[in-house]
Design a protein around this motif. Structure first.
Motif, short mmCIF file in Angstrom:
data_model
loop_
_atom_site.label_atom_id
_atom_site.label_comp_id
_atom_site.label_asym_id
_atom_site.label_seq_id
_atom_site.Cartn_x
_atom_site.Cartn_y
_atom_site.Cartn_z
N ASP A 104 0.91 -1.23 -0.04
CA ASP A 104 -0.15 -0.24 -0.21
C ASP A 104 0.83 1.77 -0.24
OD1 ASP A 104 -2.09 -1.85 0.46
OD2 ASP A 104 -2.80 -1.64 2.54
N LYS A 107 2.05 1.97 -3.62
CA LYS A 107 1.05 2.04 -4.44
C LYS A 107 0.97 4.01 -4.27
CE LYS A 107 -2.94 1.28 -6.12
NZ LYS A 107 -4.52 0.94 -5.23
N ASP A 108 1.05 4.10 -3.07
CA ASP A 108 0.88 5.44 -2.63
C ASP A 108 1.83 6.66 -3.33
OD1 ASP A 108 -1.86 5.07 -1.31
OD2 ASP A 108 -1.21 4.70 0.39
N ASN A 111 3.53 4.97 -7.10
CA ASN A 111 2.50 4.95 -7.56
C ASN A 111 3.36 3.35 -8.99
OD1 ASN A 111 0.95 7.58 -7.27
ND2 ASN A 111 2.31 8.66 -8.67
N ASP A 113 1.84 -0.56 -8.60
CA ASP A 113 1.25 -0.72 -8.38
C ASP A 113 1.34 -2.55 -8.23
OD1 ASP A 113 -1.50 -2.20 -7.90
OD2 ASP A 113 -2.50 -2.05 -9.65
N LYS A 115 0.40 -5.59 -6.31
CA LYS A 115 -1.07 -6.06 -6.36
C LYS A 115 -1.05 -6.25 -8.39
CE LYS A 115 -3.16 -5.23 -1.67
NZ LYS A 115 -3.75 -5.28 -1.13
N LYS A 116 -1.94 -7.68 -8.63
CA LYS A 116 -2.40 -7.64 -10.01
C LYS A 116 -3.91 -8.02 -10.16
CE LYS A 116 0.72 -11.36 -10.74
NZ LYS A 116 1.18 -13.19 -12.11
N ASN A 117 -3.88 -6.79 -10.85
CA ASN A 117 -5.09 -6.58 -11.27
C ASN A 117 -5.69 -7.52 -12.32
OD1 ASN A 117 -7.26 -5.45 -11.88
ND2 ASN A 117 -6.10 -3.50 -12.48
#
Length: 131
Positions: A104, A107-108, A111, A113, A115-117
């Protein structure tokens, strides 16, 4: 008509190898007579007779008595094992929470990502490109 019918008793015959196997399980201390009775469906009186007949530790004229302390010790050992496993699961959960928090933060702040979408389309694989 039903008055002439007799109920047939089921007579089970066990091999000597099976009997000695049951006695060896008992002598190893891994199983009690009650546990062996439940596992194999053999009456406990029958198992005691096999113990008197085949056991290397029991002599004729000596009665086999299971100590309740041995069952209590086994129960304590199992409870200790459960406690250790619960502790290990707790440590793993703490590690999972830590890693999720790090994801997290990445990501914040950056930027990224990690985690796999689930909506990401599958790759078609690597194809050779023409030059």
């Amino acid at each position: 008509m039903n008055a002439n019918l007799k109920e047939i008793r089921k007579l089970r015959v066990y091999s000597e190898e099976f009997k000695k196997g049951i006695v060896s399980f008992y002598e190893s201390g891994k199983y009690s007579v009650l546990q062996l009775e439940r596992l194999y469906g053999v009456n406990n009186v029958t198992i005691y007779n096999w113990i008197y007949k085949f056991s290397t530790f029991n002599e004729k004229g000596i009665r086999v008595v299971e100590m309740k302390d041995s069952n209590i010790d086994k129960l304590k050992q199992l409870e200790l094992k459960i406690k250790e496993l619960e502790q290990a699961v707790g440590q793993k959960q703490i590690k999972i929470d830590y890693l999720e928090k790090m994801i997290d933060i990445a990501k914040d702040e950056f930027n990224i990502d990690i985690k796999k979408n689930s909506n990401t389309p599958q790759s078609a694989g690597s194809l050779r490109t023409r030059k």
